[in-house]
Design an enzyme around this catalytic site. Structure first.
Site, short mmCIF file in Angstrom:
data_model
loop_
_atom_site.label_atom_id
_atom_site.label_comp_id
_atom_site.label_asym_id
_atom_site.label_seq_id
_atom_site.Cartn_x
_atom_site.Cartn_y
_atom_site.Cartn_z
N LYS A 1 35.51 8.59 -41.25
CA LYS A 1 36.85 9.20 -41.55
C LYS A 1 37.94 8.47 -40.23
CE LYS A 1 37.32 13.38 -43.15
NZ LYS A 1 37.90 13.04 -44.73
N1 PMP Z 1 35.91 10.97 -49.65
C1 PMP Z 1 37.15 11.04 -48.99
C2 PMP Z 1 37.95 9.84 -48.94
C3 PMP Z 1 37.48 12.07 -48.16
O1 PMP Z 1 38.47 12.16 -47.27
C4 PMP Z 1 36.58 13.38 -48.40
C5 PMP Z 1 36.96 14.26 -47.36
N2 PMP Z 1 36.27 14.44 -46.16
C6 PMP Z 1 35.51 13.20 -49.11
C7 PMP Z 1 35.29 12.20 -50.10
C8 PMP Z 1 34.53 14.19 -49.05
O2 PMP Z 1 33.84 14.52 -48.04
P1 PMP Z 1 33.22 16.04 -47.49
O3 PMP Z 1 32.65 16.68 -48.82
O4 PMP Z 1 32.35 15.73 -46.51
O5 PMP Z 1 34.40 16.84 -47.23
#
Ligand code: PMP
Length: 311
Positions: A154
């Site tokens: 991220k």
């Molecule tokens: N894809 C993106 C681009 C995201 O920002 C997120 C949120 N973190 C997710 C998928 C889902 O990830 P997670 O389940 O770890 O929150």
């Protein structure tokens, strides 16, 4: 209720946590963030942080990629977060936003020769996609390849891509965008992974499809297998498969399990919440709130017993 932040290595009131205007990450997107849910269980008078450790493992990976020298171990980050949530004392669903960032007051595009720091803040936050089922469009904005800007962690700067797609979708009357890979396969939503139900099985884009490997994605794959005996196939997904899937849904820390009713003006299945989606939504919501003994190892309780008694 006053909120607190962890900032400059200490706990301070949120209103006092300010960064200088020359902070490197503000100009060049050189930071790694996370999003962690604290789920309030009123019966237990407890907030459970969901899969806390896994979020900080991913943060650490992002720091390696951006050469952010993080002063805290995963254990220490978990401990800081628990203390921060405890200090804030919210009795509702919350969202924790940790950020590891290039903190030097210095301009110039680079990753080297810069200081790094870590902050975390908390906001009360209900559902992210504020709809019981989402209407989506396939975005004209593509997800970048790993050798352009790695989507598997991220990186704050990467999210300009997500923001372009999200706003395009909203301005065109949809709730969320579905982004494709550079070569045109399904990738993910702007803050969610995507699942399709095809022939009664779950299908989701694979790690090589420019996705963030979501912790909710992993949770849902595990729950589908353990609780419903449903297998998940991770593979390349064609755009047209979206239109013909039996069911479709998003997963994400903020979005939980959100059903998708429509994509590009085509109803998915009957256009109502699908059977498998509904079952997974229910199981997931029990698990994250600490109501399923079997998965309590994913839930970190924040409040100590004595405080709960006073509350
Ligand atoms: N894809 C993106 C681009 C995201 O920002 C997120 C949120 N973190 C997710 C998928 C889902 O990830 P997670 O389940 O770890 O929150």
């Amino acid at each position: 209720m006053p909120s607190y932040a962890f900032f400059n290595k200490q706990f301070v009131p949120l209103s006092e946590a300010k960064i200088g205007i020359m902070t490197h990450c503000l100009h060049y997107g050189t930071a790694i963030f996370e999003g962690i849910r604290g789920n309030w269980n009123s019966e237990h008078q407890q907030t459970y942080l969901f899969r806390l450790r896994e979020h900080y493992e991913r943060l650490h990976k992002g720091c390696r990629i951006l050469k952010i020298n993080l002063a805290y171990s995963i254990d220490k980050l978990c401990q800081i977060t628990i203390e921060l949530v405890e200090r804030c004392g919210f009795q509702e669903d919350i969202y924790v936003r940790p950020l590891a960032y290039k903190s030097s007051q210095s301009l110039g595009v680079r990753l080297h020769d810069l200081d790094s720091d870590f902050l975390a803040l908390i906001i009360p936050w209900g559902p992210y996609l504020d709809v019981d089922k989402a209407k989506c469009s396939v975005s004209s904005w593509r997800r970048p390849a790993d050798n352009a800007i790695p989507p598997q962690v991220k990186i704050t700067g990467l999210y300009a891509n997500n923001a372009l797609a999200k706003t395009e979708a909203i301005e065109n009357g949809f709730d969320e965008a579905i982004m494709l890979t550079p070569d045109g396969y399904v990738s993910e939503g702007t803050g969610e992974n995507i699942f399709l139900v095809i022939d009664g099985k779950l299908v989701t884009p694979a790690s090589y499809n420019s996705i963030l490997k979501g912790i909710t994605r992993d949770t849902v794959i595990t729950l589908a297998q353990n609780e419903l005996g449903i297998e998940t196939v991770e593979r390349q997904v064609d755009r047209s498969e979206l239109y013909t899937a039996e069911e479709c849904f998003f997963t994400g820390t903020a979005a939980h399990v959100t059903p998708i009713a429509e994509i590009d003006h085509r109803k998915i299945g009957s256009g109502e919440i699908g059977e498998i989606t509904r079952k997974l939504q229910k199981i997931y919501s029990e698990v994250i709130r600490g109501n399923n003994q079997k998965y309590l190892n994913w839930c970190t309780p924040v409040y100590k017993k004595s405080q709960v008694a006073e509350a």
